[in-house]
Design a protein around this motif. Structure first.
Motif, short mmCIF file in Angstrom:
data_model
loop_
_atom_site.label_atom_id
_atom_site.label_comp_id
_atom_site.label_asym_id
_atom_site.label_seq_id
_atom_site.Cartn_x
_atom_site.Cartn_y
_atom_site.Cartn_z
N ASN A 218 73.99 73.36 68.69
CA ASN A 218 73.29 72.08 68.85
C ASN A 218 73.96 71.33 69.99
N CYS A 234 70.91 66.56 71.23
CA CYS A 234 70.64 66.58 69.78
C CYS A 234 70.69 65.15 69.24
N GLN A 235 69.69 64.78 68.48
CA GLN A 235 69.56 63.41 67.95
C GLN A 235 70.13 63.28 66.53
N ARG A 237 69.36 64.57 63.52
CA ARG A 237 68.43 64.26 62.44
C ARG A 237 68.33 65.41 61.44
N ARG A 239 66.94 68.44 61.06
CA ARG A 239 65.70 69.08 60.61
C ARG A 239 65.43 70.31 61.47
N CYS A 240 66.51 70.90 61.95
CA CYS A 240 66.40 71.90 63.00
C CYS A 240 65.49 73.07 62.60
N CYS A 244 62.66 71.90 66.87
CA CYS A 244 63.13 70.59 67.33
C CYS A 244 62.36 70.12 68.55
N PHE A 246 62.95 67.77 70.47
CA PHE A 246 63.87 67.34 71.52
C PHE A 246 64.54 68.54 72.21
N GLY A 248 66.93 70.15 70.88
CA GLY A 248 68.35 69.86 70.63
C GLY A 248 69.18 71.07 70.22
N TYR A 249 68.53 72.15 69.85
CA TYR A 249 69.30 73.36 69.49
C TYR A 249 68.74 74.55 70.25
N PRO A 369 74.05 68.06 62.19
CA PRO A 369 73.41 69.32 61.83
C PRO A 369 74.40 70.41 61.43
S1 SF4 Z 1 68.63 69.91 67.04
FE1 SF4 Z 1 68.34 69.52 64.88
S2 SF4 Z 1 69.61 67.75 64.45
FE2 SF4 Z 1 69.39 67.86 66.64
S3 SF4 Z 1 67.66 66.55 67.15
FE3 SF4 Z 1 66.86 68.59 66.88
S4 SF4 Z 1 66.23 68.76 64.73
FE4 SF4 Z 1 67.59 67.01 64.96
#
Ligand code: SF4
Ligand SMILES: Cc1cc2nc3c(=O)[nH]c(=O)nc-3n(C[C@H](O)[C@H](O)[C@H](O)COP(=O)(O)OP(=O)(O)OC[C@H]3O[C@@H](n4cnc5c(N)ncnc54)[C@H](O)[C@@H]3O)c2cc1C
Length: 572
Positions: A218, A234-235, A237, A239-240, A244, A246, A248-249, A369
């Protein structure tokens, strides 16, 4: 960054390279091949999923049917085998999970086979824990006379770990441990106050046991120059596993496939089931693959100079076993007879939990996460040697606030009470090594066929005495550590899991030094079919205790580099 390319730009079905599977290892193979200039065809049996096509990413529990639970009727109809792990299939992830009734397999012994057929494979829903292997793992078989020796050592793969970790983006804390070497880490998601307290207490009583922040893929820090593709910060949150938005992972959708697409060399064909690899007895090489379109049933042949098998441990070996010819009547490159044997996973379902008093006035921000990780500490040297089992186990765990909902009160009093913080609850689960037993195997039942006329995969693997003894110690050590931290109401559990349940299946086409006893050489290249490479978990010669996918990626990048140099030298 545009969508992942799906057009066949080579109308004659001829490519430089074919990659089977688009999951963690297939995505990596595709990126490495494309960036080296190879016109690469990725064949994926599942449906197309572009980055962002994550249907439950923004839903809350109350937005989903049955508060996120899959109905009993649906589980009974579609997920009968997977429902033996009752926590696994839920409304938020079921679209990533194969239905048991649509994708049947047989069990001589119970095997919990968890997989998803779609672009990205299990990279979309993986737990993202990334740990390096060490020479303790690579030397173990040889030292103990178990199975066959790994043909590589840590120095062979170290720079490739550096290479993939840098691109993947692994957050973690350096600890200087020989059993899980430090890597190129982004800053860690720190332990929360209760986890830190646990770390300190364990360190004081058991200096060889280290509670460290889980090392996860992440992006705790985002650098667009390095973390190419469709990625972002990565925010926190947590819920990976839903996908995601964003980026983020690390997943195939966010990282490897977009980079491969940008080279202009990638062709990705979804809904394309690779049935077999076609062997040319004259050249003594594979000439291509036979593919069935999952919707039209059309059979198509594609050819390429090199083929990378990344259909997952079981998927790859099923294809190889189904690739029968006069030269290889028992499966491609199976002169050793080892193809399908030595199935491994990690075993879990054992651990301990309880209440950690104190820290009532502390809190933490966000939903990180990861939790904590405790690397293996048994059988590392004479001091930590155990008499009743080989190898070891690691733990993953976390501590979090309990809700404070006292029973028996309502209204204003309840409202006042629930504003008071609850105590911290801590839980840790053990991940144990499974030895590579020749008797643990998968094979094809050619008399039974699935909906695509593929022979049915059958599993015959189980935990044995070493694993059972290891479990007892894993539970004992968990209790000891919780006690050392003053944890109250400690409860332990031991629900023996079948192989597969830990979703780290490995082995079945192992690497080795000798073509008589192994399927692949030290470059993940088939001993007997030099233009076929297997770089998913099928290649593993032992299972270690660490989550394995980082090692698959490092081996994949290394194998592509080797294949490229062989081609440049005119040897392949
Ligand atoms: S990588 Fe996971 S913890 Fe990070 S922003 Fe995305 S869903 Fe959320
Ligand atoms: C919930 C969960 C948590 C996990 N947590 C971790 C973790 O924390 N750390 C870790 O290291 N690992 C973890 N794993 C395991 C990790 O996901 C796998 O090790 C990894 O995805 C394996 O990569 P792969 O490329 O071999 O296979 P996959 O990612 O499974 O991809 C294989 C692809 O090949 C395709 N395929 C199969 N057969 C064919 C065929 N005949 N023709 C064409 N395509 C085919 C499949 O559809 C799939 O897309 C987890 C897995 C799950 C499900």
């Amino acid at each position: 960054m545009g969508d992942i390319n799906m057009n066949n730009k080579n109308n004659n079905n001829q490519f430089d390279a074919i990659v089977i599977g688009s999951g963690i290892s297939g995505g990596y193979a595709a990126m490495e091949l494309c960036t080296k200039g190879y016109k690469t065809l990725v064949l994926e049996r599942g449906r197309m999923v572009q980055h962002g096509e994550y249907p439950t990413a923004h839903l809350d529990t109350w937005d989903m049917e049955n508060q996120g639970k899959v109905s009993l009727e649906e589980k009974e109809t579609h997920y009968k085998k997977q429902n033996r792990l009752p926590w696994w299939v839920n409304e938020d992830n079921k679209h990533w999970v194969n239905k048991d009734d649509e994708y049947p397999y047989n069990e001589d012994e119970r095997f919990d086979w968890i997989r998803g057929h779609h672009v990205g494979g299990r990279s979309v829903m993986w737990g993202r824990h990334c740990y390096r292997w060490s020479d303790i793992d690579f030397e173990a078989n040889k030292k103990e006379g178990v199975a066959v020796d790994w043909p590589i050592r840590y120095t062979d793969i170290e720079s490739w770990y550096d290479y993939v970790e840098t691109f993947v983006g692994v957050s973690g804390q350096a600890e200087g441990l020989k059993q899980v070497p430090d890597g190129k880490f982004l800053k860690p998601f720190p332990l929360n106050c209760a986890e830190q307290k646990f770390r300190d207490a364990v360190a004081e009583k058991y200096p060889d046991r280290v509670v460290t922040p889980g090392r996860v893929a992440n992006l705790s820090e985002y650098d667009p120059e390095v973390h190419k593709g469709a990625r972002g910060q990565c925010q926190t949150r947590n819920r990976c596993w839903r996908g995601c938005p964003f980026g983020g992972y690390f997943s195939s959708q966010t990282a490897t496939l977009p980079v491969a697409t940008d080279t202009g060399n990638l062709t990705l064909r979804a809904d394309s089931i690779v049935m077999e690899i076609l062997y040319d007895a004259e050249t003594k090489k594979a000439r291509g693959v036979k593919v069935k379109d999952a919707h039209t049933g059309e059979i198509i042949e594609y050819s390429a100079r090199i083929i990378f098998c990344n259909a997952s441990t079981v998927g790859t070996t099923a294809i190889l076993l189904n690739s029968r010819s006069e030269t290889f009547p028992n499966g491609l490159g199976n002169g050793s007879g080892e193809l399908g044997h030595n199935v491994m996973d990690h075993h879990y379902g054992m651990g301990a939990m309880g209440y950690l008093p104190g820290n009532e006035d502390d809190y933490y921000q966000g939903r990180k996460p990861n939790g904590f990780y405790i690397p293996r500490f048994t059988n590392l040297d004479e001091k930590s040697k155990r008499k009743d089992y080989l190898r070891g186990f690691g733990y993953q765990g976390s501590a979090s606030r309990e809700k404070n909902i006292p029973p028996g009160i309502l209204g204003k009093d309840l409202k006042a009470e629930i504003f008071k913080p609850g105590g911290y609850f801590i839980s840790m689960g053990c991940f144990g090594e499974i030895l590579p037993y020749h008797e643990n195997k998968m094979y094809l039942d050619f008399d039974q066929r699935d909906q695509h006329d593929m022979p049915i995969i059958t599993f015959n693997a189980k935990l044995r005495e070493n694993e059972m003894n290891l479990r007892k110690d894993g539970i004992k050590c968990a209790i000891e550590m919780l006690e050392a931290a003053g944890v109250q109401n400690i409860r332990s559990y031991d629900s023996v899991t079948a192989p597969g349940a830990c979703i780290h299946e490995m082995g079945t086409a192992r690497m080795g030094r000798d073509a008589q006893t192994s399927v692949l050489n030290k470059w993940n290249q088939m001993h007997e079919v030099p233009n076929v490479f297997v770089t998913d978990g099928a290649c593993m010669t032992s299972s270690g205790t660490q989550n394995p996918s980082l090692t698959y990626m490092a081996l994949t990048a290394r194998a592509v580099d080797y294949a490229h140099k062989q081609i440049q030298a005119g040897k392949l």
